[in-house]
Design a protein around this motif. Structure first.
Motif, PDB file in Angstrom:
ATOM      1  N   LEU A 122      23.295  25.629 -17.645  1.00 10.80           N
ATOM      2  CA  LEU A 122      24.437  26.104 -18.429  1.00 10.80           C
ATOM      3  C   LEU A 122      24.766  25.137 -19.570  1.00 10.80           C
ATOM      4  O   LEU A 122      25.092  25.565 -20.678  1.00 10.80           O
ATOM      5  N   CYS A 137      24.560   9.176 -19.191  1.00  8.15           N
ATOM      6  CA  CYS A 137      25.845   9.010 -18.500  1.00  8.15           C
ATOM      7  C   CYS A 137      25.688   9.451 -17.055  1.00  8.15           C
ATOM      8  O   CYS A 137      25.059  10.473 -16.770  1.00  8.15           O
ATOM      9  N   ASN A 189      22.233  18.876 -20.418  1.00  7.67           N
ATOM     10  CA  ASN A 189      20.800  19.202 -20.456  1.00  7.67           C
ATOM     11  C   ASN A 189      20.405  20.171 -19.349  1.00  7.67           C
ATOM     12  O   ASN A 189      19.231  20.476 -19.187  1.00  7.67           O
ATOM     13  N   TYR A 230      35.101  14.523 -12.026  1.00  9.00           N
ATOM     14  CA  TYR A 230      35.699  15.363 -13.083  1.00  9.00           C
ATOM     15  C   TYR A 230      37.123  14.863 -13.380  1.00  9.00           C
ATOM     16  O   TYR A 230      37.549  14.807 -14.530  1.00  9.00           O
ATOM     17  N   ALA A 265      34.234  25.538 -13.227  1.00  8.31           N
ATOM     18  CA  ALA A 265      34.398  25.786 -11.786  1.00  8.31           C
ATOM     19  C   ALA A 265      33.426  26.899 -11.402  1.00  8.31           C
ATOM     20  O   ALA A 265      32.237  26.859 -11.772  1.00  8.31           O
ATOM     21  N   ILE A 325      24.385  32.718 -11.833  1.00  8.04           N
ATOM     22  CA  ILE A 325      23.515  32.736 -13.019  1.00  8.04           C
ATOM     23  C   ILE A 325      22.064  32.881 -12.539  1.00  8.04           C
ATOM     24  O   ILE A 325      21.636  32.170 -11.617  1.00  8.04           O
TER      25      ILE A 325
HETATM   26  N1  LIG Z   1      24.166  28.036 -12.079  1.00  8.94           N
HETATM   27  C1  LIG Z   1      25.109  28.813 -11.541  1.00  8.94           C
HETATM   28  O1  LIG Z   1      24.838  29.899 -10.997  1.00  8.94           O
HETATM   29  C2  LIG Z   1      26.539  28.406 -11.621  1.00  8.94           C
HETATM   30  C3  LIG Z   1      27.524  29.336 -11.262  1.00  8.94           C
HETATM   31  C4  LIG Z   1      28.857  28.961 -11.301  1.00  8.94           C
HETATM   32  C5  LIG Z   1      29.199  27.686 -11.699  1.00  8.94           C
HETATM   33  N2  LIG Z   1      28.221  26.794 -12.023  1.00  8.94           N
HETATM   34  C6  LIG Z   1      28.650  25.454 -12.425  1.00  8.94           C
HETATM   35  O2  LIG Z   1      28.135  25.167 -13.705  1.00  8.94           O
HETATM   36  C7  LIG Z   1      27.933  23.762 -13.839  1.00  8.94           C
HETATM   37  C8  LIG Z   1      26.503  23.511 -14.322  1.00  8.94           C
HETATM   38  O3  LIG Z   1      25.617  24.057 -13.370  1.00  8.94           O
HETATM   39  P1  LIG Z   1      24.070  24.308 -13.714  1.00  8.94           P
HETATM   40  O4  LIG Z   1      23.655  25.466 -12.898  1.00  8.94           O
HETATM   41  O5  LIG Z   1      23.862  24.315 -15.171  1.00  8.94           O
HETATM   42  O6  LIG Z   1      23.421  22.993 -13.070  1.00  8.94           O
HETATM   43  P2  LIG Z   1      22.037  22.282 -13.417  1.00  8.94           P
HETATM   44  O7  LIG Z   1      21.599  21.600 -12.165  1.00  8.94           O
HETATM   45  O8  LIG Z   1      21.091  23.200 -14.110  1.00  8.94           O
HETATM   46  O9  LIG Z   1      22.450  21.176 -14.483  1.00  8.94           O
HETATM   47  C9  LIG Z   1      23.275  20.119 -14.127  1.00  8.94           C
HETATM   48  C10 LIG Z   1      23.081  18.977 -15.099  1.00  8.94           C
HETATM   49  O10 LIG Z   1      23.870  17.897 -14.617  1.00  8.94           O
HETATM   50  C11 LIG Z   1      23.118  16.702 -14.762  1.00  8.94           C
HETATM   51  N3  LIG Z   1      23.604  15.702 -13.810  1.00  8.94           N
HETATM   52  C12 LIG Z   1      23.368  15.655 -12.477  1.00  8.94           C
HETATM   53  N4  LIG Z   1      23.965  14.579 -11.956  1.00  8.94           N
HETATM   54  C13 LIG Z   1      24.605  13.958 -12.978  1.00  8.94           C
HETATM   55  C14 LIG Z   1      25.399  12.786 -13.071  1.00  8.94           C
HETATM   56  N5  LIG Z   1      25.638  12.031 -11.995  1.00  8.94           N
HETATM   57  N6  LIG Z   1      25.915  12.450 -14.264  1.00  8.94           N
HETATM   58  C15 LIG Z   1      25.644  13.192 -15.378  1.00  8.94           C
HETATM   59  N7  LIG Z   1      24.885  14.299 -15.361  1.00  8.94           N
HETATM   60  C16 LIG Z   1      24.369  14.674 -14.163  1.00  8.94           C
HETATM   61  C17 LIG Z   1      21.684  17.107 -14.495  1.00  8.94           C
HETATM   62  O11 LIG Z   1      20.759  16.163 -15.045  1.00  8.94           O
HETATM   63  C18 LIG Z   1      21.620  18.468 -15.172  1.00  8.94           C
HETATM   64  O12 LIG Z   1      21.205  18.361 -16.528  1.00  8.94           O
HETATM   65  C19 LIG Z   1      28.254  23.156 -12.487  1.00  8.94           C
HETATM   66  O13 LIG Z   1      29.583  22.673 -12.506  1.00  8.94           O
HETATM   67  C20 LIG Z   1      28.145  24.323 -11.547  1.00  8.94           C
HETATM   68  O14 LIG Z   1      28.925  24.200 -10.397  1.00  8.94           O
HETATM   69  C21 LIG Z   1      26.906  27.131 -12.008  1.00  8.94           C
END
Ligand SMILES: NC(=O)c1ccc[n+]([C@@H]2O[C@H](COP(=O)([O-])OP(=O)(O)OC[C@H]3O[C@@H](n4cnc5c(N)ncnc54)[C@H](O)[C@@H]3O)[C@@H](O)[C@H]2O)c1
Length: 245
Positions: A19, A50, A16, A109, A132, A189
């Motif tokens: 990404l 979860c 949710n 993970y 990652a 992003i």
């Molecule tokens: N956004 C970026 O710029 C970027 C860049 C490189 C990598 N990433 C990686 O992409 C992945 C997603 O990042 P994002 O930016 O979409 O993050 P985000 O914070 O937008 O979304 C993370 C989601 O994880 C959920 N979450 C948090 N704790 C949780 C838990 N204990 N159990 C289950 N769900 C949980 C949150 O509710 C949320 O929906 C991460 O692994 C991040 O490191 C993100």
């Protein structure tokens, strides 16, 4: 409609988030049954509550999905739990906070892979993706944060770098069992970060813009699909060229 993932049961942790929601959408657009396993859920049929920081919760999630569908074809480790002080300066990081973030973002993970592989082994088939980052591949360019209050967390590089090589371990161990394991490493992003940061980022990255969630999601779907049947242990970097210079 492109039926790349027709009827495949695919779980995205953190489905949710920024990404994750694009991944879920892309999986569903391609005919897959995309299930978001997230702490915060908003759609009951294809979301499951979860907490990846709890092994019991991971086990229950895998069991519930397996009981309902009889299989799990794909699993994307993508959730992003972090402590309130995530992003502290390196010299200020508390031991307790470091322990928690490593447990929540790396160990969780690994444990999720353990649980889902048990189920995938029953059918000798499955595709796992660990999300990652470019910061698991290269060091940070601190100049792009100058003049902002953003601070790239030190633990992130260790966690994401570890995850990329852990992926190779699993790929090597379970290839003979029909289970493929890959990493996807996104660059930064766009998420309404401050103007100074966005401009500095865009000036440096070869494609001259930050990434968008829909730059990442189709590659995740591809790696989950049978089109990627000879790809395992790979780290697919999607970063507009950031790591090429
Ligand atoms: N956004 C970026 O710029 C970027 C860049 C490189 C990598 N990433 C990686 O992409 C992945 C997603 O990042 P994002 O930016 O979409 O993050 P985000 O914070 O937008 O979304 C993370 C989601 O994880 C959920 N979450 C948090 N704790 C949780 C838990 N204990 N159990 C289950 N769900 C949980 C949150 O509710 C949320 O929906 C991460 O692994 C991040 O490191 C993100």
């Amino acid at each position: 409609m492109d039926k790349l993932l027709e009827n495949k049961v695919i779980v995205v942790t953190g489905g949710n988030g920024l990404l994750g929601s694009a991944m879920i959408q892309d999986i569903r657009n391609k005919g897959g049954i995309g299930i978001s396993a997230d702490l915060n859920i908003n759609d009951t049929e294809y979301s499951i509550k979860c907490d990846i920081t709890s092994l019991n919760s991971i086990k229950e999630t895998v069991k519930d999905i397996y009981d309902k569908y009889g299989r799990i074809d794909g699993w994307v480790n993508n959730a992003y739990p972090r402590t309130a002080d995530w992003g502290s300066d390196f010299l200020d990081i508390k031991e307790e906070s470091l322990d928690k973030n490593v447990k929540w973002q790396l160990n969780s993970y690994i444990l999720s892979c353990q649980e889902v592989i048990k189920v995938m082994l029953k059918r000798n088939s499955g595709s796992i993706i660990n999300v990652a980052s470019i910061y698991g591949v290269v060091g940070n360019d601190f100049t792009i944060y100058e003049g902002t209050n953003l601070n790239p967390p030190a633990a992130y590089t260790a966690i994401k770098g570890g995850l990329i090589n852990f992926t190779r371990y699993l790929a090597s161990k379970y290839g003979k069992d029909g289970i493929r394991v890959n990493t996807v490493s996104p660059g930064g992003i766009f998420d309404n970060q401050v103007k100074e940061f966005v401009e500095a980022y865009e000036a440096k990255v070869p494609l001259k813009r930050m990434g968008k969630p829909d730059d990442i999601a189709p590659s995740v779907s591809f790696l989950l699909s049978d089109k990627a049947k000879y790809i395992t242990g790979h780290n697919l970097i999607i970063d507009g060229g950031w790591t090429s210079i």
